[in-house]
Design an enzyme around this catalytic site. Structure first.
Site, mmCIF file in Angstrom:
data_model
loop_
_atom_site.group_PDB
_atom_site.id
_atom_site.type_symbol
_atom_site.label_atom_id
_atom_site.label_comp_id
_atom_site.label_asym_id
_atom_site.label_seq_id
_atom_site.Cartn_x
_atom_site.Cartn_y
_atom_site.Cartn_z
ATOM 1 N N HIS A 164 0.780 -1.149 0.055
ATOM 2 C CA HIS A 164 -0.241 0.380 -0.353
ATOM 3 C C HIS A 164 1.259 1.352 0.188
ATOM 4 O O HIS A 164 0.708 2.016 0.757
ATOM 5 C CB HIS A 164 -0.687 -0.124 0.688
ATOM 6 C CG HIS A 164 -1.779 -1.510 1.739
ATOM 7 N ND1 HIS A 164 -3.197 -1.641 1.295
ATOM 8 C CD2 HIS A 164 -1.671 -2.330 2.355
ATOM 9 C CE1 HIS A 164 -3.418 -2.640 1.489
ATOM 10 N NE2 HIS A 164 -1.878 -3.676 2.190
ATOM 11 N N SER A 291 14.508 21.812 -16.531
ATOM 12 C CA SER A 291 13.166 22.129 -16.319
ATOM 13 C C SER A 291 13.689 23.968 -17.374
ATOM 14 O O SER A 291 15.421 24.837 -16.690
ATOM 15 C CB SER A 291 12.880 22.655 -15.627
ATOM 16 O OG SER A 291 11.748 23.919 -15.472
ATOM 17 N N LYS A 297 16.059 21.398 -11.792
ATOM 18 C CA LYS A 297 14.715 20.415 -11.717
ATOM 19 C C LYS A 297 16.369 19.601 -12.504
ATOM 20 O O LYS A 297 16.605 20.457 -13.449
ATOM 21 C CB LYS A 297 14.015 20.856 -12.325
ATOM 22 C CG LYS A 297 12.946 21.808 -11.578
ATOM 23 C CD LYS A 297 11.733 20.020 -10.819
ATOM 24 C CE LYS A 297 11.178 19.766 -11.666
ATOM 25 N NZ LYS A 297 10.075 19.434 -11.396
ATOM 26 N N GLU A 304 9.516 8.222 -17.188
ATOM 27 C CA GLU A 304 8.010 9.191 -17.559
ATOM 28 C C GLU A 304 7.751 8.752 -19.006
ATOM 29 O O GLU A 304 6.574 8.071 -18.844
ATOM 30 C CB GLU A 304 8.041 10.646 -17.086
ATOM 31 C CG GLU A 304 8.809 11.102 -15.222
ATOM 32 C CD GLU A 304 8.326 12.855 -15.790
ATOM 33 O OE1 GLU A 304 7.087 12.829 -15.257
ATOM 34 O OE2 GLU A 304 9.470 12.854 -15.446
#
Ligand code: ARG
Length: 483
Positions: A164, A291, A297, A304
């Site tokens: 979980h 970024s 970043k 992804e």
């Protein structure tokens, strides 16, 4: 019909047609701009067919020689980029056949004896896919090897195992990586299985019913390597089925979709692990991007995108299933729509696997076997995370069971201890013995050994468990399998 007349589409198949197709309908029905990638398989299939026609005395030795010469030249032209693909000639099959007739005359027109584009295209797709499957199996094995090599460095590295997404019990990082090796090993089995059913010969089915010529189908199958482990030729044994079903492509897409789903789960973990809140790993800069607005970043674009591309591969599976549904026997033009999803599935999967081999394992030095440039593991961060969240609570309960306390009572006792430790902001292992004994008098000094992370991990020695002894055995099993 003269050779140059073949340029006009209506004459490419028959004099029956009185009206030319509009430009739009030509584009709508043509497939040459995507199915030309089947050219090698198409030539391979034609050569095998023509060789058999000659061996059976259906065409002459001279025709066979001319066909061979012509197809060889066509292969050179296609490779050199000088072959002129014509939309008016609809697909890869008619383009190659028309050029062959242009080059060698009547022999070219005899190539199609006892054959239809229906059994031809089914053969081409199977040949092409079979070879792609071989390449994908090799890549899948490389990915497993990369994961096993990284795992071998981290048998004793401990991170929290989650259920979980809540801290559950500490596990070895090697064990965690080997879970993916198991998934990819089953994926490999599935691909091998699909390959067996893909590698069967439709040629000889002709349009749908078989043909009147005395073809030797087994000979063609042998020439094309469509044989089983014992060298027995593998033929599609119902002509209607041979030209019309694409279940091998659907099965392949199912196997491919599962591989992508496994990659996607791994991607999700890589993304989590490299976030600031976990800080477990770094992936090399060549797989991340910055970024345009936030200078600090480093985004995990590659995992992804792999997660995102899983959607399109799953979509192709659904597309192919839907394509097949509702088609009456035998061949229908619907089947031309099998190619783009299939091609894109193979391309997406191949690129993804290649990138993942490098991203996970980096470069492997052939002599030392050492890898560099793959993921970097922050052991300290993993272990610090495993010390939060009372990951060894089950170990304390098991300890009490060994002292004779029934498991359910032990479970209750530990829950109370966790609650107290949590209120004080400390781990169970940081509670003094006297404090622990207030929860149960059976607790002794030896409890601290089971409350440590390595003690907890080492105790899970069941076959397939996370104990380093078990993990090491699995690493050896995989290494033998992948050698
Ligand atoms: N381009 C077609 C396909 O991909 C080849 C078979 C065409 N057969 C036919 N009877 N029109 O399915």
């Amino acid at each position: 019909m003269s050779h140059n007349q073949l340029d006009a589409k209506s004459q490419a198949w028959s004099a029956l047609f009185t009206e030319p197709m509009s430009e739009l309908v030509q584009r709508y029905t043509a497939s040459v701009f995507f199915d030309r990638r089947l050219w090698k398989a198409d030539i391979q299939g034609s050569l095998a067919h023509a060789e058999m026609l000659a061996a059976q005395g259906i065409i002459s030795a001279q025709d066979w020689a001319d066909i061979q010469r012509g197809l060889q030249q066509i292969a050179q032209e296609i490779e050199a980029g000088t072959f002129e693909w014509k939309l008016a000639l609809e697909d890869v099959h008619l383009n190659i056949e028309a050029r062959l007739t242009q080059l060698v005359g009547d022999a070219g027109k005899r190539l199609h004896t006892g054959r239809s584009r229906n059994d031809q295209v089914a053969t081409d797709v199977r040949l092409w896919l079979r070879d792609e499957i071989d390449g994908l199996i090799a890549l899948l094995r490389e990915l497993q090897a990369a994961l096993v090599d990284v795992a071998a460095q981290h048998v004793d590295t401990i991170l929290p195992g989650f259920t979980h997404l809540q801290v559950a019990q500490p596990v070895s990082f090697a064990h965690h990586l080997l879970a993916y090796v198991e998934m990819f090993a089953r994926d490999e089995e599935r691909l091998r299985d699909v390959r067996r059913r893909t590698n069967r010969l439709p040629l000889g089915a002709a349009a749908l019913a078989g043909t009147t010529y005395p073809l030797d189908r087994a000979r063609v199958a042998r020439t094309l390597g469509m044989v089983d482990e014992r060298g027995e030729p593998q033929l599609c044994l119902n002509s209607l089925d041979a030209v019309s079903d694409r279940d091998f492509a659907i099965e392949f897409s199912g196997a491919a979709a599962l591989i992508m789903v496994h990659i996607s789960r791994l991607s999700e973990e890589l993304i989590l692990w490299m976030s600031q809140n976990f800080g477990f790993i770094r992936i090399a800069d060549r797989f991340t991007t910055g970024s345009s607005i936030m200078p600090q970043k480093k985004n995990p674009d590659v995992p992804e995108l792999a997660r995102g591309k899983t959607g399109r591969v799953v979509g192709h599976l659904v597309g192919l299933l839907t394509l097949m549904k509702g088609q009456p026997l035998a061949y229908n033009k619907d089947n031309q729509e099998d190619k783009e999803p299939l091609f894109d599935t193979v391309d997406t999967l191949r690129d993804t696997l290649r990138i993942f081999v490098d991203m996970i394992g980096g470069e492997r030095d052939a002599t030392t076997g050492q890898r560099s440039g793959g993921i970097t593991v922050n052991r300290a961060a993993m272990e610090a995370a495993a010390r939060k969240g009372f990951a060894t609570a089950t170990d304390l309960a098991d300890y009490l069971v060994r002292k004779g306390v029934p498991f359910r009572d032990a479970h209750e006792t530990v829950a109370a201890a966790v609650r107290a430790a949590s209120e004080q902001g400390v781990d169970l292992s940081e509670l003094p013995l006297a404090a622990l004994q207030r929860f149960h008098p059976a607790i002794g000094e030896d409890v601290y050994a089971v409350l440590t992370l390595p003690g907890s991990v080492a105790a899970r020695r069941t076959v397939g468990g996370t104990a380093p002894t078990q993990v090491q055995q699995q690493i050896e099993r995989h290494r033998a399998r992948l050698a």
